[in-house]
Scaffold this active site. Structure first.
Site, PDB file in Angstrom:
ATOM      1  N   GLU A 139       7.419 -39.514  19.686  1.00  0.00           N
ATOM      2  CA  GLU A 139       6.686 -39.193  20.507  1.00  0.00           C
ATOM      3  C   GLU A 139       5.834 -40.169  21.765  1.00  0.00           C
ATOM      4  OE1 GLU A 139       3.739 -37.466  17.596  1.00  0.00           O
ATOM      5  OE2 GLU A 139       2.298 -39.022  17.947  1.00  0.00           O
ATOM      6  N   CYS A 159       7.323 -45.547  10.244  1.00  0.00           N
ATOM      7  CA  CYS A 159       6.912 -46.818  10.097  1.00  0.00           C
ATOM      8  C   CYS A 159       6.832 -47.326   8.970  1.00  0.00           C
ATOM      9  CB  CYS A 159       5.528 -47.103  11.176  1.00  0.00           C
ATOM     10  SG  CYS A 159       4.923 -48.937  11.284  1.00  0.00           S
ATOM     11  N   CYS A 163      -0.121 -49.132   7.299  1.00  0.00           N
ATOM     12  CA  CYS A 163      -1.458 -49.220   7.610  1.00  0.00           C
ATOM     13  C   CYS A 163      -2.397 -48.147   6.879  1.00  0.00           C
ATOM     14  CB  CYS A 163      -1.814 -49.591   9.021  1.00  0.00           C
ATOM     15  SG  CYS A 163      -1.175 -50.959   9.566  1.00  0.00           S
ATOM     16  N   CYS A 166      -3.453 -45.063   9.156  1.00  0.00           N
ATOM     17  CA  CYS A 166      -2.449 -44.628  10.262  1.00  0.00           C
ATOM     18  C   CYS A 166      -1.414 -43.321   9.963  1.00  0.00           C
ATOM     19  CB  CYS A 166      -1.851 -45.997  10.731  1.00  0.00           C
ATOM     20  SG  CYS A 166      -0.634 -45.535  12.135  1.00  0.00           S
ATOM     21  N   CYS A 383      -1.682 -41.876  16.922  1.00  0.00           N
ATOM     22  CA  CYS A 383      -0.239 -42.595  16.733  1.00  0.00           C
ATOM     23  C   CYS A 383       0.407 -41.295  15.705  1.00  0.00           C
ATOM     24  CB  CYS A 383      -0.209 -43.748  16.244  1.00  0.00           C
ATOM     25  SG  CYS A 383      -0.393 -45.005  17.362  1.00  0.00           S
TER      26      CYS A 383
END
Ligand code: SAH
Length: 397
Positions: A139, A159, A163, A166, A383
């Site tokens: 995105e 990813c 984290c 996130c 995100c």
């Protein structure tokens, strides 16, 4: 008797020759069929086997032209068609010969993206969900500011940085994006803006993924869109954000670009940062800040530190004091980010008053900072949120 034998022998030779001939025709035919299938299969089902023209920066596209035996100005022409005219079909490249266009069409595609979903917020923030040629979803977010239009781009499918707060890390990294896949997001948004006769002026490399974990492709993509014969987005209008991949910060320092560097800090001490950001185990704060100081000494650029305010976690007076201490002597400012809640993560953001308290504490200790305005809060703007929502929907179906 002898005659009869010779006739039989003659027929035998004839049959074998015919058979050989038929077999050769059959082989040639199946070769053509398999070649055709490979081309069609490669093009339609595995579009990823076809490289995107967006993969090539200005210099590389000249080299491509040379490798085809064309003059370098062909490369220049193709670059202009891609980035100035922003065509989506090679047949629109009208000053190239039909033969040149055919060669391009056989080997390359222009954009590797297909739009899957689009959400528009009341403040104009627009979120695009794209499918790549291999079906992976990514995105990009377009945001409208008073100083211009900005796009937040993705650098990886998923990813690995993990984290704690996130949404991107909810799915592990599947692969790095190619340079062309990064450029294509920017081009899609520029073409979207073309319809409104507007220009994209800023890029933030802050979408899903860690840009410094896909360093070459990301830097190549930025060189392409920054080039003044192409989109010409000013280097000072490009911001690259990292969670702190120390070796790449040293590499980046050596490049002496005018791009802005943003560091996702989110915690001012190792104990807390270890909890929030696993990268801190590999590169603790002393190593991170050694790299940051090197960057700062070698580049006369102001640094941005991103700091999400998480209620009761990193918003205390002690955190503000430690943060001010860490940033002493650096040409830096802190971007205080309102947290976009992610259901699974169990963190809470602070309200505006609480953010102001932290802001005042920092300002009093000489730290320049801003509270980032929230964008697209009525859509899945954090995100990776839209992507995760889609992946979940696919799992349910
Ligand atoms: N990996 C890079 C870039 C992608 S994340 C980095 O860490 O910098 C871009 C920024 O958005 C980072 O500062 C990240 O910490 C922040 N972010 C992630 N999830 C968020 C959320 N739910 N709300 C607000 N900011 C978030």
């Amino acid at each position: 008797m002898l005659k009869e034998r010779s006739v039989r022998f003659f027929f035998l030779v004839l049959v074998i020759t015919e058979f050989n001939l038929l077999y050769s025709i059959y082989r040639a035919f199946s070769l053509v069929i398999s070649l055709f299938c490979t081309m069609v299969y490669g093009k339609i089902i595995h579009g990823d086997t076809m490289r995107s023209l967006y993969d090539f920066n200005y210099e590389q596209i000249q080299e491509l032209a040379l490798s085809k035996g064309w003059k370098t100005y062909r490369g220049h022409q193709i670059f202009q068609w891609l980035y100035r005219k922003r065509v989506q079909d090679m047949d629109e490249m009208s000053d190239l010969s039909k033969e040149t266009r055919e060669i391009l069409k056989q080997e390359f595609i222009i954009s590797p993206l297909t739009l899957k979903d689009c959400q528009i917020s009341s403040d104009g923030t627009t979120k695009f969900l794209f499918a790549l040629a291999d079906g992976a979803l990514i995105e990009s977010v377009m945001m409208i500011f008073d100083y211009g239009n900005s796009v937040c781009v993705t650098t990886q499918v998923g990813c690995n940085m993990g984290c704690a707060f996130c949404a991107s890390g909810l799915t592990k990294k599947q692969r790095n994006l190619t340079s062309g896949e990064i450029v294509a997001q920017i081009m899609y948004v520029q073409r979207y803006l073309d319809e409104k006769e507007q220009r994209l002026s800023h890029i933030v490399v802050m979408g899903t993924g860690e840009p410094f974990d896909n360093y070459e492709a990301m830097m190549n993509a930025m060189a392409t869109v920054n080039h003044d014969r192409g989109l010409g987005i000013g280097a000072r209008h490009i911001t690259i954000s990292t969670c702190g991949v120390v070796p790449r910060i040293y590499d980046f320092a050596k490049e002496h670009t005018q791009y802005n560097l943003a560091i996702s800090l989110h915690a001012p001490n190792d104990a807390l940062r270890d909890r929030l950001m696993p990268i801190n185990h590999a590169y603790p704060l002393n190593e991170l800040f050694a790299a940051i100081h090197t960057y700062s000494d070698e580049n006369n650029r102001r640094l941005t530190f991103e700091y999400i305010l998480l209620k009761g976690v990193n918003d205390t007076a002690e955190c503000a004091r430690q943060l001010a201490q860490l940033l002493k002597g650096l040409n830096a400012y802190v971007n205080l980010i309102p947290y976009n809640a992610v259901d699974e993560k169990g963190f809470q953001g602070v309200n505006h008053e609480q953010a102001m308290v932290f802001y005042d504490r920092l300002m009093k200790q000489g730290v320049r900072c801003t509270i980032r305005k929230e964008h697209g809060s009525d859509i899945d703007a954090a995100c990776g949120q839209l992507r995760v929502k889609h992946l979940r929907r696919e799992v349910k179906q």
